[in-house]
Design an enzyme around this catalytic site. Structure first.
Site, PDB file in Angstrom:
ATOM      1  N   PHE A 117      95.262 112.174  65.271  1.00 49.39           N
ATOM      2  CA  PHE A 117      95.867 113.408  65.787  1.00 49.39           C
ATOM      3  C   PHE A 117      94.742 114.309  66.274  1.00 49.39           C
ATOM      4  O   PHE A 117      93.863 114.685  65.514  1.00 49.39           O
ATOM      5  CB  PHE A 117      96.692 114.140  64.730  1.00 49.39           C
ATOM      6  CG  PHE A 117      97.362 115.365  65.295  1.00 49.39           C
ATOM      7  CD1 PHE A 117      98.539 115.259  66.025  1.00 49.39           C
ATOM      8  CD2 PHE A 117      96.794 116.620  65.155  1.00 49.39           C
ATOM      9  CE1 PHE A 117      99.139 116.373  66.597  1.00 49.39           C
ATOM     10  CE2 PHE A 117      97.396 117.749  65.723  1.00 49.39           C
ATOM     11  CZ  PHE A 117      98.564 117.615  66.443  1.00 49.39           C
ATOM     12  N   ASP A 168      86.124 114.424  65.103  1.00 48.95           N
ATOM     13  CA  ASP A 168      87.068 115.538  65.047  1.00 48.95           C
ATOM     14  C   ASP A 168      87.148 115.994  63.592  1.00 48.95           C
ATOM     15  O   ASP A 168      87.823 115.376  62.768  1.00 48.95           O
ATOM     16  CB  ASP A 168      88.437 115.068  65.566  1.00 48.95           C
ATOM     17  CG  ASP A 168      89.516 116.143  65.445  1.00 48.95           C
ATOM     18  OD1 ASP A 168      89.302 117.144  64.730  1.00 48.95           O
ATOM     19  OD2 ASP A 168      90.586 115.967  66.049  1.00 48.95           O
ATOM     20  N   LYS A 215      90.438 125.271  62.335  1.00 48.99           N
ATOM     21  CA  LYS A 215      91.132 125.537  61.071  1.00 48.99           C
ATOM     22  C   LYS A 215      90.324 126.395  60.086  1.00 48.99           C
ATOM     23  O   LYS A 215      90.324 127.614  60.170  1.00 48.99           O
ATOM     24  CB  LYS A 215      91.561 124.215  60.442  1.00 48.99           C
ATOM     25  CG  LYS A 215      92.715 123.534  61.220  1.00 48.99           C
ATOM     26  CD  LYS A 215      93.239 122.361  60.440  1.00 48.99           C
ATOM     27  CE  LYS A 215      94.317 121.576  61.173  1.00 48.99           C
ATOM     28  NZ  LYS A 215      95.632 122.180  61.150  1.00 48.99           N
TER      29      LYS A 215
END
Ligand code: PLP
Length: 388
Positions: free
Chosen positions: A127, A214, A243
């Site tokens: 993702f 990532d 985040k």
């Protein structure tokens, strides 16, 4: 029904404020936060260092644009370079934007090598975001369906299968980079092994590809080191994060090193808000607190407490097929559809999440203490015990 586009199936609760690892709803009910706004509030809610940094900066200046030098942005870039071993940093506003920067960087790097149609290897179950390029890189058909034509230039491989990467290397001279999450979050907390990533690093060196990680979800202390690759025995060329970096303010970063560091030049990428004074003040407070309060070590210790507590009762342990992940990024695998547990947990005053259909995903704040870690694990254990 509000005027909102219904892009989320939201749970029927509204929070009014938070304190540490707890959130309070508009009725005054307290909830233990086991998900941190999907891995964002690493320092919990209302952390004084972040609040003070935002207040001070808001008093002075919110935004000037990247037409001008921004001291706080340079300071945050330097701090991130120090903790990551990277050389340069681009700031956007989200994880998807951090990955967009990495994808653009890889393509530019490829064109610089004379590759006309540069391709990036990505993994099944990955993702990387919801923009067109990042959803094309994502390995989940549900996220892509209806948005075709997808962005081309991604070659998919199964995770932890180095032979598959070797085969792609042998058959595709257009490959210029490999992009993956060290621990896949959305697919159900699925780690890549250090051996696999080390072997990918060697292939990247052999073929002049960029190794791009990532770390949008794994970064900023969550897995027990500042970034998940640290301690695995290699360094990537590009690292993206978001985040936990902002603890709630929207910020994303694309870090690069060595031959990747100078690829994106003036006019080749940009963002109006990216790295503005307000978000960088929060980001700097986060980096300093994560390092200064040794939160990666706390993540490791509290992750161990949660694992052990979850397995205390043999009846519960028998229903758990596996606990995956590292530090405070944990996937409790039940081996069957358990999406309904999220609402049951909410009724019990517990915020959890289910990823990949059959995995309870826990991403509590990194500041969680031992008593709170036990409270979280006992609550989850109780849910599992009653889940028939
Ligand atoms: C590994 C990873 N990459 C990228 C993203 C996208 O980040 P954002 O939602 O901030 O665009 C996420 C979000 O869940 C993620 O977990």
């Amino acid at each position: 029904m509000s005027a909102l586009m219904q892009t989320y199936a939201r749970l029927p609760v509204t929070f009014s404020h938070g304190e540490g690892v707890y959130l309070f709803d508009t009725q005054g009910r307290r909830y233990l936060d086991g998900i941190s706004g999907i891995g964002v509030n690493g320092l919990g809610h209302g952390h004084p260092a972040v609040t003070a940094a935002i207040r001070d900066q808001a008093d002075k200046l919110l935004h000037t644009s990247n037409l001008y030098r921004i001291e706080g942005q340079e300071e945050l870039a330097n701090a991130l370079a120090r903790v990551s071993g990277m050389d340069t940093c681009f700031f956007g506003n989200s994880g998807a934007e951090a990955n967009e920067a990495a994808i653009k960087l890889a393509r530019l790097y490829g064109h610089g090598r004379g590759v006309k149609k540069p391709a990036i290897i990505v993994l099944e179950g990955a993702f990387h975001g919801r923009t067109l390029a990042t959803l094309s890189a994502t390995g989940n058909r549900k996220i892509q369906a209806g948005f075709e034509p997808l962005v081309s230039g991604f070659i998919r491989a199964p995770r932890n299968d180095i032979e598959a990467v070797r085969q792609i290397a042998n058959n595709n001279p257009d490959v210029v980079a490999f992009l993956a999450e060290p621990i896949q979050g959305e697919s159900g907390v699925n780690p890549l092994t250090a051996e696999y990533l080390g072997a990918v690093r060697a292939l990247c060196d052999e073929h002049d590809w960029l190794l791009m990680l990532d770390e949008v979800q794994t970064g900023n202390g969550r897995t027990g080191t500042y970034f998940a690759y640290q301690g695995m025995g290699f360094t990537p060329d590009v690292v993206t994060t978001a985040k936990g970096l902002g603890n709630g303010v929207p910020i994303g970063a694309c870090l690069s090193r060595g031959k990747a560091a100078g690829v994106l030049g003036a006019g080749q990428h940009g963002s109006t808000y990216g790295g503005n004074p307000l978000v960088c003040s929060a980001g700097l407070a986060v980096v300093n607190t994560v390092v200064g309060e040794e939160l990666p070590a706390n993540a490791l210790a509290m992750g161990a407490v949660i694992r052990a507590t979850l397995l205390e009762d043999p009846e519960v342990a028998a229903k758990i097929t596996e606990i995956r992940g590292s530090g405070l990024m944990l996937g409790v695998e039940l081996g069957r559809d358990c999406a309904g547990l999220v609402e049951r947990a909410l009724e019990e005053g517990l915020l959890i999440n289910v990823a990949g259909g059959s995995t309870i995903r826990l991403l509590p704040p990194l500041v969680i203490n031992e008593a709170e870690a036990r409270e979280l694990a006992r609550g989850v254990a109780e849910l599992i015990r009653n889940f028939n």
